[in-house]
Every structure is written in structure tokens, then in C-alpha cells.
Design an enzyme around this catalytic site. Structure first.
Site, PDB file in Angstrom:
ATOM      1  N   CYS A   1       0.879  -1.155   0.098  1.00 24.82           N
ATOM      2  CA  CYS A   1       0.214  -0.002   0.038  1.00 24.82           C
ATOM      3  C   CYS A   1       0.958   1.350   0.010  1.00 24.82           C
ATOM      4  O   CYS A   1       1.939   1.326   0.575  1.00 24.82           O
ATOM      5  CB  CYS A   1      -0.814  -0.021   1.316  1.00 24.82           C
ATOM      6  SG  CYS A   1      -2.051  -0.969   1.315  1.00 24.82           S
TER       7      CYS A   1
ATOM      8  N   ARG B   1       3.778  -0.605  -4.970  1.00 26.90           N
ATOM      9  CA  ARG B   1       3.430  -1.098  -3.506  1.00 26.90           C
ATOM     10  C   ARG B   1       2.191  -1.790  -3.230  1.00 26.90           C
ATOM     11  O   ARG B   1       1.974  -2.274  -2.109  1.00 26.90           O
ATOM     12  CB  ARG B   1       3.612   0.094  -2.581  1.00 26.90           C
ATOM     13  CG  ARG B   1       5.094   0.977  -2.726  1.00 26.90           C
ATOM     14  CD  ARG B   1       4.645   2.107  -1.579  1.00 26.90           C
ATOM     15  NE  ARG B   1       4.575   1.810  -0.031  1.00 26.90           N
ATOM     16  CZ  ARG B   1       5.532   1.628   0.612  1.00 26.90           C
ATOM     17  NH1 ARG B   1       7.005   1.763   0.387  1.00 26.90           N
ATOM     18  NH2 ARG B   1       5.445   1.184   2.002  1.00 26.90           N
TER      19      ARG B   1
ATOM     20  N   TRP C   1      -2.818  -2.680  -1.597  1.00 32.96           N
ATOM     21  CA  TRP C   1      -2.687  -4.377  -1.449  1.00 32.96           C
ATOM     22  C   TRP C   1      -3.320  -4.788  -0.700  1.00 32.96           C
ATOM     23  O   TRP C   1      -3.201  -4.675   0.685  1.00 32.96           O
ATOM     24  CB  TRP C   1      -1.139  -4.536  -1.271  1.00 32.96           C
ATOM     25  CG  TRP C   1      -0.760  -6.070  -1.539  1.00 32.96           C
ATOM     26  CD1 TRP C   1      -0.292  -6.510  -2.622  1.00 32.96           C
ATOM     27  CD2 TRP C   1      -0.865  -7.071  -0.338  1.00 32.96           C
ATOM     28  NE1 TRP C   1      -0.237  -7.923  -2.340  1.00 32.96           N
ATOM     29  CE2 TRP C   1      -0.254  -8.259  -1.181  1.00 32.96           C
ATOM     30  CE3 TRP C   1      -0.903  -6.951   0.861  1.00 32.96           C
ATOM     31  CZ2 TRP C   1      -0.331  -9.379  -0.341  1.00 32.96           C
ATOM     32  CZ3 TRP C   1      -0.685  -8.156   1.796  1.00 32.96           C
ATOM     33  CH2 TRP C   1      -0.522  -9.456   1.111  1.00 32.96           C
TER      34      TRP C   1
ATOM     35  N   ASN D   1      -1.720   2.522   5.544  1.00 36.52           N
ATOM     36  CA  ASN D   1      -0.650   1.463   5.115  1.00 36.52           C
ATOM     37  C   ASN D   1      -0.367   0.703   6.237  1.00 36.52           C
ATOM     38  O   ASN D   1       0.283   1.398   7.381  1.00 36.52           O
ATOM     39  CB  ASN D   1       0.602   1.983   4.439  1.00 36.52           C
ATOM     40  CG  ASN D   1       1.430   0.923   4.208  1.00 36.52           C
ATOM     41  OD1 ASN D   1       1.258  -0.312   4.073  1.00 36.52           O
ATOM     42  ND2 ASN D   1       2.690   1.441   4.211  1.00 36.52           N
ATOM     43  N   GLY D   2      -0.874  -0.555   6.681  1.00 34.41           N
ATOM     44  CA  GLY D   2      -0.401  -1.187   7.763  1.00 34.41           C
ATOM     45  C   GLY D   2      -1.895  -2.160   7.975  1.00 34.41           C
ATOM     46  O   GLY D   2      -2.694  -2.551   7.143  1.00 34.41           O
TER      47      GLY D   2
ATOM     48  N   GLU E   1      16.796 -18.904  -5.375  1.00 31.46           N
ATOM     49  CA  GLU E   1      16.655 -17.678  -5.828  1.00 31.46           C
ATOM     50  C   GLU E   1      16.031 -17.774  -7.078  1.00 31.46           C
ATOM     51  O   GLU E   1      15.027 -17.019  -7.658  1.00 31.46           O
ATOM     52  CB  GLU E   1      17.981 -16.403  -5.676  1.00 31.46           C
ATOM     53  CG  GLU E   1      17.722 -15.369  -6.430  1.00 31.46           C
ATOM     54  CD  GLU E   1      16.612 -14.374  -5.698  1.00 31.46           C
ATOM     55  OE1 GLU E   1      16.049 -14.725  -4.602  1.00 31.46           O
ATOM     56  OE2 GLU E   1      16.289 -13.350  -6.239  1.00 31.46           O
TER      57      GLU E   1
ATOM     58  N   LYS F   1      12.441 -16.552  -8.354  1.00 33.09           N
ATOM     59  CA  LYS F   1      12.097 -15.460  -9.505  1.00 33.09           C
ATOM     60  C   LYS F   1      11.010 -16.104 -10.506  1.00 33.09           C
ATOM     61  O   LYS F   1      10.375 -15.357 -10.959  1.00 33.09           O
ATOM     62  CB  LYS F   1      13.835 -15.463 -10.136  1.00 33.09           C
ATOM     63  CG  LYS F   1      14.334 -13.955 -10.588  1.00 33.09           C
ATOM     64  CD  LYS F   1      14.261 -12.791  -9.467  1.00 33.09           C
ATOM     65  CE  LYS F   1      13.460 -12.773  -8.516  1.00 33.09           C
ATOM     66  NZ  LYS F   1      13.893 -12.134  -7.237  1.00 33.09           N
TER      67      LYS F   1
ATOM     68  N   GLU G   1       7.697 -16.144  -9.226  1.00 36.80           N
ATOM     69  CA  GLU G   1       6.829 -14.951  -9.018  1.00 36.80           C
ATOM     70  C   GLU G   1       6.637 -14.258 -10.491  1.00 36.80           C
ATOM     71  O   GLU G   1       5.606 -13.523 -10.297  1.00 36.80           O
ATOM     72  CB  GLU G   1       7.524 -14.074  -8.139  1.00 36.80           C
ATOM     73  CG  GLU G   1       8.706 -13.578  -8.539  1.00 36.80           C
ATOM     74  CD  GLU G   1       9.569 -12.688  -7.158  1.00 36.80           C
ATOM     75  OE1 GLU G   1       8.923 -11.893  -6.646  1.00 36.80           O
ATOM     76  OE2 GLU G   1      10.742 -12.884  -7.128  1.00 36.80           O
TER      77      GLU G   1
ATOM     78  N   HIS H   1      15.123 -38.384  -2.076  1.00 39.20           N
ATOM     79  CA  HIS H   1      14.344 -38.691  -0.755  1.00 39.20           C
ATOM     80  C   HIS H   1      13.143 -38.339  -1.025  1.00 39.20           C
ATOM     81  O   HIS H   1      12.205 -38.006   0.419  1.00 39.20           O
ATOM     82  CB  HIS H   1      15.281 -38.015   0.323  1.00 39.20           C
ATOM     83  CG  HIS H   1      16.677 -38.440   0.438  1.00 39.20           C
ATOM     84  ND1 HIS H   1      17.035 -39.679   1.018  1.00 39.20           N
ATOM     85  CD2 HIS H   1      17.930 -37.861   0.168  1.00 39.20           C
ATOM     86  CE1 HIS H   1      18.256 -39.784   0.728  1.00 39.20           C
ATOM     87  NE2 HIS H   1      18.786 -38.722   0.538  1.00 39.20           N
TER      88      HIS H   1
ATOM     89  N   LYS I   1       5.642  -4.684  -3.488  1.00 37.77           N
ATOM     90  CA  LYS I   1       7.162  -4.695  -3.405  1.00 37.77           C
ATOM     91  C   LYS I   1       7.438  -4.697  -1.846  1.00 37.77           C
ATOM     92  O   LYS I   1       8.454  -5.216  -1.523  1.00 37.77           O
ATOM     93  CB  LYS I   1       7.547  -3.243  -4.009  1.00 37.77           C
ATOM     94  CG  LYS I   1       9.261  -2.965  -4.026  1.00 37.77           C
ATOM     95  CD  LYS I   1       9.760  -3.867  -4.971  1.00 37.77           C
ATOM     96  CE  LYS I   1      11.320  -3.771  -5.257  1.00 37.77           C
ATOM     97  NZ  LYS I   1      12.056  -5.002  -5.348  1.00 37.77           N
TER      98      LYS I   1
HETATM   99  C1  F6R Z   1      11.248 -11.385  -4.532  1.00 43.35           C
HETATM  100  C2  F6R Z   1      11.350 -10.304  -3.679  1.00 43.35           C
HETATM  101  C3  F6R Z   1      11.016 -10.476  -2.286  1.00 43.35           C
HETATM  102  C4  F6R Z   1      11.891  -9.720  -1.157  1.00 43.35           C
HETATM  103  C5  F6R Z   1      11.129  -9.828   0.263  1.00 43.35           C
HETATM  104  C6  F6R Z   1      11.993  -8.895   1.227  1.00 43.35           C
HETATM  105  O1  F6R Z   1      11.777 -11.009  -5.828  1.00 43.35           O
HETATM  106  O2  F6R Z   1      11.514  -9.119  -4.125  1.00 43.35           O
HETATM  107  O3  F6R Z   1      10.890 -11.715  -1.953  1.00 43.35           O
HETATM  108  O4  F6R Z   1      13.077 -10.041  -1.139  1.00 43.35           O
HETATM  109  O5  F6R Z   1       9.743  -9.148   0.316  1.00 43.35           O
HETATM  110  O6  F6R Z   1      11.816  -7.764   0.991  1.00 43.35           O
HETATM  111  P1  F6R Z   1      13.071  -6.705   1.536  1.00 43.35           P
HETATM  112  O7  F6R Z   1      14.244  -7.199   0.919  1.00 43.35           O
HETATM  113  O8  F6R Z   1      12.470  -5.319   1.053  1.00 43.35           O
HETATM  114  O9  F6R Z   1      13.046  -6.984   3.044  1.00 43.35           O
END
Ligand code: F6R
Length: 611
Positions: free
Chosen positions: A2, A27, A75, A101-102, A483, A487, A490, A506, A606
Site C-alpha cells: 500500500c 507497493r 494491496w 498502510n498497515g 533464488e 524468481k 513470481e 528422498h 514490493k
Molecule cells: C522477491 C522479492 C521478495 C523480497 C522480500 C523481502 O523477488 O523481492 O521476496 O526479497 O519481500 O523484501 P525486503 O528485501 O525489502 O525486506
């Protein structure tokens, strides 16, 4: 998670709010809305869907003269995305409008209380309770009613509040969610993110925890929870971010722009910390005595930052020879971590606002650990509350899926491992010198990988219709697979899982059938033959293999893999910086070919500022 925005000034609230929301859409992007005061009446416009839905709805409105307004990009947490659940939320009297936001954790009991007082609710949100509660206390003094209402809220909240009876002000409140105040020529602003303010001002003030600000067009007054006025003038700072870095430039998506920026930002992150062949952390003044007594390191983070932490664990344990545990912040905060003064907690976070990471940090401090954070956003909550901060220099990261921030985090973890290993005399000067040279050349090596991105696009074309994929590797390759898998899922919505290659038999190998895609990473020389055996096992069961390895293994790998991408032969320790790049590019092209919304994948946001 948000984004909130607010404007008070001579006029033109609406264009400012919409521009600001555009910058913060990353956001949260399931709905958006604005409220403006005009002739002592609040007008609210909100729309489910992307911001452009709201912009279209506002096209025919003549609101340019409004001098105060608030806005929100959502969001969803409480209540599905819909026009009604979108913010701003307005009290039943129409006097008070709020963006939030929260999460308000006690909203049900407050809702029950207000219902008994005759208030009716129209949305499923927790935020509507805030507007009604302020309305309940309102007796002609907005500040007083906000102070009373806030004292009853539990949870996290950054708020922007507008009142039709007091159109000369907006009120901002901050607890556990980011909120920034900006000041301009005869106008002032609030926003969740500096980026939303850069078009108008670079002079900003970060509202501190539990403080409330009354913002008029020509004044900003900040109150602490004891209602004392704080002198904020000295606490303004100038932001020198390049506005261009918040635009896409010639790229179609921020994700590709940020992938391509990696050599530059890594170079920035690394070069300032290497002088005359030695590692310096000007930002990290930790006592040698403390390091000598260090018995354990915890790395705590979420998502990709936690994946970077797993790379950090392998490297730290090897170089520093101290046990390192990596914990997801959401788990760490509710378990019984074994922590004392000899434990160092490293929190990794791009945004510096992730709610779980922040809570883990507070818990570790409460238990006596020192906290070192690796953060990208200056002045963020995690940076503020840590004992030591090391900033990555990734610049603004806008694509929801992180790429360049993750890569910078890796480099800081390498440098930090070497720095501590050196302080503790656990590394020879020759090895230190060799490692520093390697790290200094990461940017150039990444350039080499990026120059072959079309090869990866061709490989992505072959597998674009895959519905699930496995990423396998051993040791550091396994950490990078975690990772890579995150990626891919998502941004392209291909279901993928990462496994330590030795673990496959296993259980998970039962899922391998004819045509299953297996992405394999083979950069660890000592483990190469073990990996080849694992690949034979999956191939025997029908898997199609896409391998990433170095040229020196060409002969062996080409017999077994359907597709291969070669990265430069570099270094076993620091290979993650190179091997993650093809995974990022593969994920990007897979998403592009599947028509996914690359920069704003479904259901994501984000900055995750709620638990
Ligand atoms: C994946 C991604 C998220 C962030 C996670 C932590 O591509 O970006 O998994 O890594 O939400 O966010 P930060 O780094 O802002 O604490």
C-alpha cells in the site's frame, strides 16, 4: 505494501496525488483512490483495478483547484479488492477521510464498540474503523481526535487524514509503516516513499515512530506521543537520487532495466569499500573485541533477501569459521532464538521496511544481540533501528521482483565475510588478496553474461509452456537455485521448486516424469561429478535439462543437457553473482513470453509492511 500520498498547498492537489500514486503503484496495485477537500466537502473517488482505472474515472472531473487531498494504492489485506474496500475510507458523517498502510489488529473490537455507538460500516476493511473512530472523537479539533483515536489502535499504521471542517491541514501518523513528509514552495506533502515526492521536492523529513504531524501549506508541526511539539527543522534531509533512475528509460520493463544495471550498481557497492587492496566499512564501526567474542551469527530476512542470506551462510562458515544460521524473519520472531551478547544478527532487506524483518530485529535486540543490517533504502526503519548499517548502492528498485538489490546484497556478504575473517586472522593475506581481486572483477564478468542474454531468450522460448520446473544444485549452487526458483515462479507463474540435488531422491524425484523441466546449476568444481550423477538420474526418468555451467565442463554437460548456458569460469566462492543472472533473465523472458505482468506480478507488492 500500500502506498499513501497527501498534498496541501495552493491548488492542484489532484495531479500531484495521481503522479505520486503512479510512482508508488509497485507497493500495491489492486485498487486506488483519492479524497480531496473542496468547499468544505470531501469528495472521494476510488476504483478497483490498476491506477489507470481511477485516472479514467477522473478525466471529466474539474478538481484542479483542490488545495488538499490524500490518495492510496492498495494491496488488499482486509476485504477483497473492490471499489468499496479501496481507500480512502470516510466516516459516516462525511467529515473524516483516511488512507492507511498497515494493519489494525484490534479492529473487530473497535468496530463492535463503534457499532454500539450507532456507527454503520460499509466496507470489510480495518481502515474504515480508523475514520469512524476519529469521527467519534471529533469535536472541532482534528489533532485532538486523531491523538485520542490513535491511542486506541493496535497494529501498524501510516495514516494520512483529511477533515472537511479543517481543510487547511492534513494529519500524518506513523507506527511501523514508512511515512515521509516533503516540503515545497507554499505546499507540503506526505508519501510512503521518497520516489513519489521527487518531482516536487528533495527536502524531506522522516516521521519517527508514534509521532503525529500536522501539515499545513506553510508549516509542519510534529508531536511526539506525549503531545509535545518537536523541533523538526534540523531533521530535514536532502535526497540526491537521480529522478531518471525512477523511470524505465528505453526498457519495456523495470525488471530488465534493473537486471542490466547490475554491473554498475555492484561496482558502486564494492568499489567504495575496497581501498589499496583492503576492505573498509566506513559505515560499520564494530569493535575488534566484540568480533573476537563472536560465537554465532544469525542471518534473518524474507524472500530473496533470505536467499541471499543462504549464500552468505555458506561463505561465512567457510571463511570465518563461525556457525551461521539463516532464519526466515517470519519464523524467527515467534520461535525461541538462542541469542546472547556474543551473537551477531544480520538483517538483510532491500526496502528496510519489511514488517517481519523489523520485528525480528527488535526481538534480537531485546535478547541482547547486536544487529547489523544490510539495507538499500537510506533512513528506513530497519536501518534506523540497527546498531550498524551497511548500505547497498542498488539505487531505487521498482520492479517487484528483486534483481539488482539481491546482487548487491551478495557482494556485501562476501566483503563482510572477508572483513570479519581478516579481523579474526582466519584467512591468509594471499587468499584475502585473491578474493578481493575476484570481487572487484564481478561487474565485468556480469557484463559478459548480460551480453549473451539473447541466448537465454531462445532457451526460454523452448520451455515457455512448461507448467512446473525443478531447480537443482549443490552447496552455493543450491543457494542460488532457491533464488532462481523464486524468481521464475513470481514473475512467470510457472510452479517451481528448488532442491539440493542430493535430496531429490528422498522424495521429490517421484514428480519427475517425461518432459519435466529441470534447471541445473553446476559451478562448484568439487561437486561437478556428483551433479552429473544426479542429472543422469532425472534424465533416466524423462526430464529435460537446462544446465548452467562453465566452458570447462562443455564436453560432459553437452552429452546430458538439452540446453546449456555457459557462464565465465570465475571462482567457486563468488560464482553466485554470475550464476544468478541467467536465472533472472530466463525468468524475465519466460514471463514475457507468457504475457505476464512482469513488473507487477499478481498478488504481490514490493514492500511488505504487514505480517
Ligand atoms: C522477491 C522479492 C521478495 C523480497 C522480500 C523481502 O523477488 O523481492 O521476496 O526479497 O519481500 O523484501 P525486503 O528485501 O525489502 O525486506
Amino acid at each position: 505494501m500500500c502506498g499513501i500520498i497527501g498534498y496541501i498547498g495552493a491548488g492542484e492537489a489532484l495531479p500531484f496525488l495521481l503522479k505520486g500514486l503512479e510512482k508508488m503503484e509497485y507497493r500495491g496495485y489492486d485498487s486506488s483512490g483519492v479524497a480531496v477537500v473542496s468547499e468544505n466537502k470531501i469528495k472521494v473517488y476510488k476504483k478497483c483495478g490498476r491506477l489507470k482505472e481511477l485516472e479514467n474515472a477522473l478525466k471529466n472531473e474539474e478538481l484542479l483547484e483542490c488545495s488538499a487531498g490524500i490518495g492510496h494504492t492498495r494491496w488488499a489485506t482486509h476485504g477483497k479488492p473492490s471499489d468499496i474496500n479501496s481507500h480512502p475510507h470516510t466516516s459516516k458523517s462525511g467529515k473524516i477521510s483516511v488512507v492507511h498502510n498497515g494493519i489494525i489488529e484490534n479492529y473487530i473490537s473497535l468496530k463492535n464498540f463503534l457499532t454500539q455507538e450507532g456507527y454503520k460500516f460499509i466496507s470489510d476493511t480495518d481502515t474504515e474503523v480508523i475514520a469512524q473512530l476519529i469521527d467519534f472523537y471529533y469535536n472541532g479539533d482534528l489533532l485532538d481526535s486523531v491523538q485520542k483515536a490513535v491511542s486506541r489502535l493496535e497494529g501498524s499504521y501510516a495514516l494520512g487524514i483529511l477533515c472537511s471542517d479543517e481543510p487547511d491541514k492534513i494529519i500524518a501518523v506513523k507506527k511501523d509503516s514508512p511515512l515521509i513528509i516533503g516540503t515545497g514552495e507554499n505546499e507540503n506533502y506526505i508519501a510512503s516513499d521518497v520516489m513519489a515526492l521527487l518531482l516536487r521536492t528533495r527536502k524531506i523529513y522522516r516521521l519517527q515512530e508514534n509521532n503525529i504531524a500536522v501539515i499545513k501549506k506553510d508549516s509542519i508541526t510534529v508531536y511526539n506521543p506525549a503531545k509535545k511539539v518537536l523541533n523538526s527543522e534540523n531533521d530535514f534531509e536532502f535526497v540526491n537520487w537521480d529522478i531518471e533512475s525512477t523511470n524505465k528509460g528505453n526498457y519495456e520493463h523495470f525488471m530488465m532495466k534493473e537486471i542490466m544495471e547490475q554491473p554498475t550498481v555492484i561496482s558502486k557497492t564494492v568499489s567504495s569499500r575496497i581501498k589499496n587492496g583492503e576492505i573498509y566499512f566506513d559505515d560499520f564501526d564494530i569493535a575488534d573485541e566484540y568480533l573476537k567474542n563472536l560465537s554465532k551469527i544469525y542471518i534473518v530476512a524474507c524472500g530473496s533477501a533470505a536467499n541471499a542470506g543462504v549464500v552468505g551462510k555458506y561463505i561465512m562458515e567457510k571463511l570465518i569459521k563461525i556457525p551461521v544460521e539463516v532464519e526466515l524473519a517470519s519464523e524467527f520472531r515467534y520461535k525461541t532464538p538462542l541469542i546472547d551478547e556474543s551473537t551477531l544478527l544480520i538483517v538483510i532487506s532491500q526496502s528496510g521496511e519489511t514488517a517481519d524483518s523489523l520485528a525480528a530485529l527488535r526481538e534480537a535486540k531485546r535478547l541482547g544481540a547486536k544487529v547489523l543490517s544490510i539495507v538499500n533504502v537510506k533512513g528506513s526503519s530497519i536501518a534506523n533501528e540497527s546498531d550498524y548499517v551497511i548500505y547497498t548502492s542498488a539505487g531505487p528498485e521498482i520492479a517487484v521482483a528483486t534483481t539488482k538489490a539481491y546482487s548487491c546484497q551478495l557482494c556485501i556478504l562476501y566483503l563482510l565475510s572477508l572483513f570479519i575473517a581478516n579481523k579474526l586472522n582466519r584467512i591468509s593475506s594471499d587468499k584475502l588478496y585473491e578474493c578481493i581481486n575476484k570481487i572487484s572483477s564481478i561487474s565485468d564478468k556480469i557484463e559478459e553474461v548480460l551480453s549473451k542474454k539473447d541466448e537465454i531468450m531462445e532457451i526460454a522460448k523452448k520451455y515457455k509452456d512448461t507448467e512446473y520446473a525443478f531447480f537443482i544444485g549443490r552447496n552455493l549452487d543450491y543457494a542460488v537455485c532457491m533464488e532462481g526458483s523464486l524468481k521464475l515462479k513470481e514473475v512467470s507463474y510457472i510452479h517451481s521448486e528448488a532442491y539440493a540435488a542430493g535430496e531429490l531422491k528422498h522424495g521429490p524425484i517421484s514428480l519427475i516424469e517425461n518432459g519435466t523441466l529441470v534447471l541445473a546449476l553446476l559451478t562448484q568444481d568439487k561437486l561437478f561429478d556428483k551433479m552429473i550423477s544426479n542429472l543422469r538420474e532425472v534424465k533416466a526418468r524423462g526430464a529435460k535439462i537446462f544446465a548452467i555451467t562453465t566452458d570447462i565442463h562443455k564436453d560432459k554437460i553437452s552429452q546430458i543437457a538439452e540446453s546449456v548456458f555457459y557462464i565465465p569460469d570465475f571462482s567457486n566462492e563468488f560464482s553466485p553473482s554470475l550464476s544468478v543472472i541467467p536465472f533472472q533473465i530466463f525468468s524475465y523472458y519466460s514471463a514475457l513470453l507468457r504475457n505476464c505482468d512482469i513488473d507487477k506480478p499478481r498478488n504481490l507488492a514490493k514492500s511488505v509492511t504487514v505480517e
